[in-house]
Motif scaffolding. Structure first.
Motif, PDB file in Angstrom:
ATOM      1  N   PHE A 192       5.377   8.658   5.727  1.00 37.99           N
ATOM      2  CA  PHE A 192       4.310   9.073   4.815  1.00 37.99           C
ATOM      3  C   PHE A 192       2.977   8.620   5.395  1.00 37.99           C
ATOM      4  CE2 PHE A 192       8.034   8.949   2.151  1.00 37.99           C
ATOM      5  CZ  PHE A 192       7.836   9.912   1.170  1.00 37.99           C
ATOM      6  N   GLU A 195       5.486  -3.789   9.076  1.00 38.16           N
ATOM      7  CA  GLU A 195       5.839  -3.099  10.331  1.00 38.16           C
ATOM      8  C   GLU A 195       6.273  -4.150  11.363  1.00 38.16           C
ATOM      9  OE1 GLU A 195       6.199  -0.019  10.708  1.00 38.16           O
ATOM     10  OE2 GLU A 195       5.667   0.660  12.705  1.00 38.16           O
ATOM     11  N   LYS A 215      12.462  -5.352   9.322  1.00 40.37           N
ATOM     12  CA  LYS A 215      13.074  -4.074   8.925  1.00 40.37           C
ATOM     13  C   LYS A 215      14.585  -4.099   9.197  1.00 40.37           C
ATOM     14  CE  LYS A 215       9.029  -1.020   9.324  1.00 40.37           C
ATOM     15  NZ  LYS A 215       8.613  -0.752   7.968  1.00 40.37           N
ATOM     16  N   GLU A 262      10.949  -5.572  -4.575  1.00 40.19           N
ATOM     17  CA  GLU A 262      10.118  -6.469  -3.759  1.00 40.19           C
ATOM     18  C   GLU A 262      10.865  -7.762  -3.465  1.00 40.19           C
ATOM     19  OE1 GLU A 262       7.661  -7.375  -2.000  1.00 40.19           O
ATOM     20  OE2 GLU A 262       6.319  -5.652  -1.975  1.00 40.19           O
ATOM     21  N   GLN A 263      10.258  -8.541  -2.548  1.00 38.91           N
ATOM     22  CA  GLN A 263      10.949  -9.767  -2.153  1.00 38.91           C
ATOM     23  C   GLN A 263      10.775 -10.903  -3.155  1.00 38.91           C
ATOM     24  OE1 GLN A 263       9.535 -10.870   1.676  1.00 38.91           O
ATOM     25  NE2 GLN A 263       7.403 -10.456   1.244  1.00 38.91           N
ATOM     26  N   THR A 299       0.836  -1.205   0.000  1.00 35.32           N
ATOM     27  CA  THR A 299       0.000   0.000   0.000  1.00 35.32           C
ATOM     28  C   THR A 299       0.870   1.253   0.000  1.00 35.32           C
ATOM     29  OG1 THR A 299      -1.482  -1.250   1.415  1.00 35.32           O
ATOM     30  CG2 THR A 299      -1.904   1.106   1.260  1.00 35.32           C
ATOM     31  N   MET A 300       1.818   1.304   0.930  1.00 34.33           N
ATOM     32  CA  MET A 300       2.610   2.527   1.071  1.00 34.33           C
ATOM     33  C   MET A 300       3.676   2.644  -0.006  1.00 34.33           C
ATOM     34  SD  MET A 300       1.158   4.109   3.385  1.00 34.33           S
ATOM     35  CE  MET A 300       2.235   5.491   3.696  1.00 34.33           C
ATOM     36  N   SER A 341       5.862   3.364  11.162  1.00 35.43           N
ATOM     37  CA  SER A 341       4.870   4.201  11.840  1.00 35.43           C
ATOM     38  C   SER A 341       5.203   4.376  13.316  1.00 35.43           C
ATOM     39  CB  SER A 341       3.486   3.558  11.753  1.00 35.43           C
ATOM     40  OG  SER A 341       3.151   3.279  10.434  1.00 35.43           O
ATOM     41  N   ASN A 371       9.965   4.047   6.540  1.00 30.83           N
ATOM     42  CA  ASN A 371       8.611   4.601   6.608  1.00 30.83           C
ATOM     43  C   ASN A 371       7.867   4.027   7.812  1.00 30.83           C
ATOM     44  OD1 ASN A 371       6.273   6.004   5.617  1.00 30.83           O
ATOM     45  ND2 ASN A 371       5.491   4.068   4.843  1.00 30.83           N
TER      46      ASN A 371
END
Ligand code: NAI
Length: 714
Positions: A457, A408, A413, A349-350, A329-330, A435, A433
């Motif tokens: 974002f 997330e 990450k 992408e993976q 989405t982001m 949150s 990015n």
């Protein structure tokens, strides 16, 4: 007067020689043959501060008295005819010192020699009002004209609501005044606003128009065309404004400027001087209104937010190629805004399947823009051509800046940042990015933590303006400057924040949502909370928002915090119970509300299952449910935000109080015309505010930290 003009006739003979005859008499007054050219000269945008107003009046008087002058041209620079009032004068004695703008305009309008506006660049607000008072207007086709006062909670205060409808009619005037948006002279051709629209040499065209008017005046002694000499038909106008009053949206009804605008337009049925008096009365009332002060506060807060504090200012690194990791989405949304800003984008992408899905998201976006007629096919194709989808990490070496937008999950990450560190070139800026996660911990997975920052974002990333630029312990000033500069390139509103859980926005939003959950336990139903906050002006209430974004995200986070949660905390488990029953929000057809499909639309209704869950939660805590009024709901929610805002400022997560308002208005649907939580706090009685925060703390239970709100008020 007449005889002097006749002795200069025929003026048109002067036209070819005009360009060569320029003799300075004042700083903004020049001769051009028999014409006086008054050039507004107050860089950068010719705002109509007191000094400039004075100089215009003096120059006009000189032109009026000069017997060799038959007509006057009012013009500005290539980029600005005039951008309007000097907003920094608002509320100061200079704003009301003569000559006020209204005096300048009546002197223009009453000049016995034709006055023609030659417009290039912007003619906005008071700038357009100045042009409206002229006897003719000539514009370059690219010039932008508009009356944006409504966006500051005002109506034009110097004849905009009176002269514009008299020149272009009610429909066009209403559209321009209600939207506040500027239009190009090309778009306004045929509206009656402009006498000539040219593609070059606007000054020559204005001179020709002025000479023609002077000729006609000399020969036929005709009346100069003035908006003053027209009036709107009363019956038709009142019928139309009545319709418009009914059509006002809920948010427009909360802003007095929209009603005042219709009142002012009705006064365009009166003689001009009476209309102007009515307009001024309304303008003065609006200027003192909370809504207008709030909108002006936002205007300045936004300008300030995009500047880094002095001690952090540095030169940004150049960014032409951006790599985005994760095309969900982001990631896809961020890719779109980078492509729209003419950047080259590597989308990583993976695996192939996820990459294809991401690429499709981007393609579908451009297809729908083109089919909606909002983008030319060639522009969309060029944007997509700048996109390189890949699963090859070696491609990262081409990027000036990398943005990670994967799940997330800290471990995921961290692994991704180790890979980025391997492949990104030295000097590349590395952004996450995330949150909520700790940017320091992520940065420390690399050998270059000073190159790492957060770029938070908001969803949808290609639409939402807010960008939180997160400074971690080691982020260098240059890297921060690059983040802020990228935000501007992407046409975002970048706001600096420290590295704290939820940064500025999510941290305040969590405090707000938690307070709303407490209100459910205390006695309110979800729709009462949502309706109360919508009545304050929020775009949506917190429970409707939660259903829209999905309850499972918060559920997962709550579960991850179970082990560390203080058992004495007043924890509201309603959301967990909803999720236990598979009610994850709109996507499952039920959350805080139940959603029914009908006529292609989803309707939300309350249901007894939710009421039972809530009533049980109250009973378990031993609370006797009681009704909360909309005013109580609004106050508690706002106090919770104010408290968290004060904590953020104490902790230096926010570097300026006004930044908090920008974040909440731009990213969280806080009504712009209420200014943000800090502005709201500043409207409250100081002692009462402190007491109410204490009361809020008592009601919220163990663990609620009361802030000293004075930090926001000074
Ligand atoms: P998403 O689940 O839609 O997309 C994540 C993407 O990352 C998936 O396509 C996945 O295949 C990819 N991915 C996962 N591991 C990867 C790896 N090792 N290498 C390459 N690609 C990998 O998630 P969403 O919603 O786009 O969120 C991404 C990040 O943005 C999260 O950190 C989230 O907190 C943050 N965020 C999300 C917002 C939202 O409203 N969805 C708002 C603001 C931030």
């Amino acid at each position: 007067m007449g005889s002097k003009l006749i002795c200069l006739w025929p003026y048109r003979n002067w036209l070819p020689r005009c360009k060569k005859i320029l003799s300075m008499t004042t700083d903004l007054y020049q001769h051009r043959g028999p014409l006086a050219v008054i050039t507004l000269n107050n860089p950068p945008v010719n705002s109509l501060g007191h000094a400039l107003r004075h100089r215009i009046v003096d120059a006009l008087a000189a032109a009026q008295a000069d017997t060799t002058v038959c007509a006057v041209i009012l013009t500005g620079s290539d980029s600005a005819f005039c951008a309007g009032a000097d907003v920094s004068e608002f509320g100061t004695p200079r704003q009301t010192a003569e000559p006020v703008l209204a005096t300048v305009l009546s002197q223009v309008e009453d000049c016995t020699k034709p006055v023609v506006a030659a417009i290039s660049g912007v003619a906005l607000g008071g700038g357009l009002e100045l042009a409206l008072a002229c006897h003719a207007r000539v514009a370059l086709d690219t010039a932008k004209l508009g009356l944006p006062e409504i966006l500051l909670g005002l109506i034009p205060g110097a004849g905009g609501t009176q002269r514009l409808p008299r020149l272009v009619g009610l429909d066009i005037a209403l559209a321009m005044l209600q939207s506040g948006q500027a239009q190009t002279a090309h778009q306004l051709m045929g509206s009656g606003l402009l006498d000539d629209v040219v593609s070059q040499d606007v000054l020559d065209a204005a001179c020709a128009r002025a000479i023609a008017l002077a000729d006609e005046l000399a020969v036929n002694k005709f009346a100069l065309p003035r908006a003053r000499d027209r009036q709107l038909d009363a019956t038709a106008t009142l019928a139309r404004t009545a319709q418009e009053r009914d059509k006002l949206s809920p948010s427009q009804r909360l802003q007095p400027a929209y009603i005042a605008l219709l009142d002012a337009l009705e006064a365009a049925t009166l003689p001009l001087d009476e209309g102007l008096r009515r307009e001024r009365e309304l303008f003065v009332q609006l200027q003192a209104s909370t809504q207008s002060r709030a909108l002006r506060h936002q205007f300045f807060a936004e300008r300030e937010a995009t500047r880094l504090p002095v001690q952090l200012q540095a030169t940004a690194r150049p960014v032409e190629t951006v790599a985005i990791i994760g095309a969900g989405t982001m990631g896809a949304g961020i890719a779109i805004c980078a492509l729209d800003a003419s950047l080259t984008v590597i989308l990583l992408e993976q695996d192939d399947a996820a990459l294809q899905r991401g690429q499709q998201r981007v393609s579908q976006h451009y297809q729908s823009r083109v089919s909606a007629g909002k983008m030319k096919a060639a522009v969309a194709a060029a944007a997509e051509a700048r996109l390189s989808p890949t699963t090859d990490w070696a491609q990262l070496s081409r990027a000036d800046l990398v943005i990670e937008a994967v799940f997330e999950d800290l471990a995921v990450k961290q692994a991704v940042f180790q890979k980025i560190d391997t492949h990104a070139r030295p000097g590349a800026v590395l952004a996450t990015n995330t949150s909520y996660l700790d940017v320091d911990v992520i940065a420390n997975m690399t050998k270059r933590p000073s190159d790492v920052l957060g770029l938070h974002f908001f969803s949808p990333a290609n639409v939402m303006k807010l960008l939180e630029v997160v400074r971690s312990a080691q982020t260098s000033a240059e890297v921060l400057a690059t983040g802020m500069a990228l935000g501007k390139t992407l046409k975002k509103m970048p706001v600096l924040t420290g590295n704290a859980f939820g940064f500025i926005g999510n941290r305040i939003y969590n405090a707000y949502r938690k307070q709303c959950e407490l209100m459910l336990e205390d006695g309110a139903w979800p729709e009462e909370v949502d309706n109360g906050l919508q009545a304050f002006g929020f775009a949506m209430g917190p429970f409707a928002v939660a259903d829209l974004s999905g309850l499972d995200i918060a559920w997962r986070m709550r579960k991850s915090q179970t082990a560390t949660r203080d058992p004495r905390e007043r924890y509201v488990a309603i959301l967990d119970h909803l999720c236990d029953q598979g009610r994850l929000g709109r996507k499952t057809g039920a959350g805080y509300y139940t959603y029914t499909e009908g006529e292609g639309k989803q309707a939300k209704v309350t249901d007894d299952v939710v009421r039972n869950i809530i009533a049980q939660a109250s009973a378990q805590r031993g609370i006797t449910r009681h009704t909360l009024t909309a005013a109580e709901i609004q106050r508690r929610a706002l106090l919770a935000m104010v408290n968290e805002a004060a904590l953020l400022l104490h902790e230096a997560v926010a570097s300026r109080a006004s930044d908090i308002d920008v974040v909440m208005v731009q990213g969280y649907g806080f009504p712009r015309w209420e200014g943000g939580p800090v502005f709201w706090a500043r409207q409250q009685d100081r002692a009462a505010l402190a007491q109410e925060l204490q009361a809020l703390a008592r009601g919220s239970g163990h663990g609620f930290v009361v802030a000293d709100a004075s930090v926001l008020l000074d």
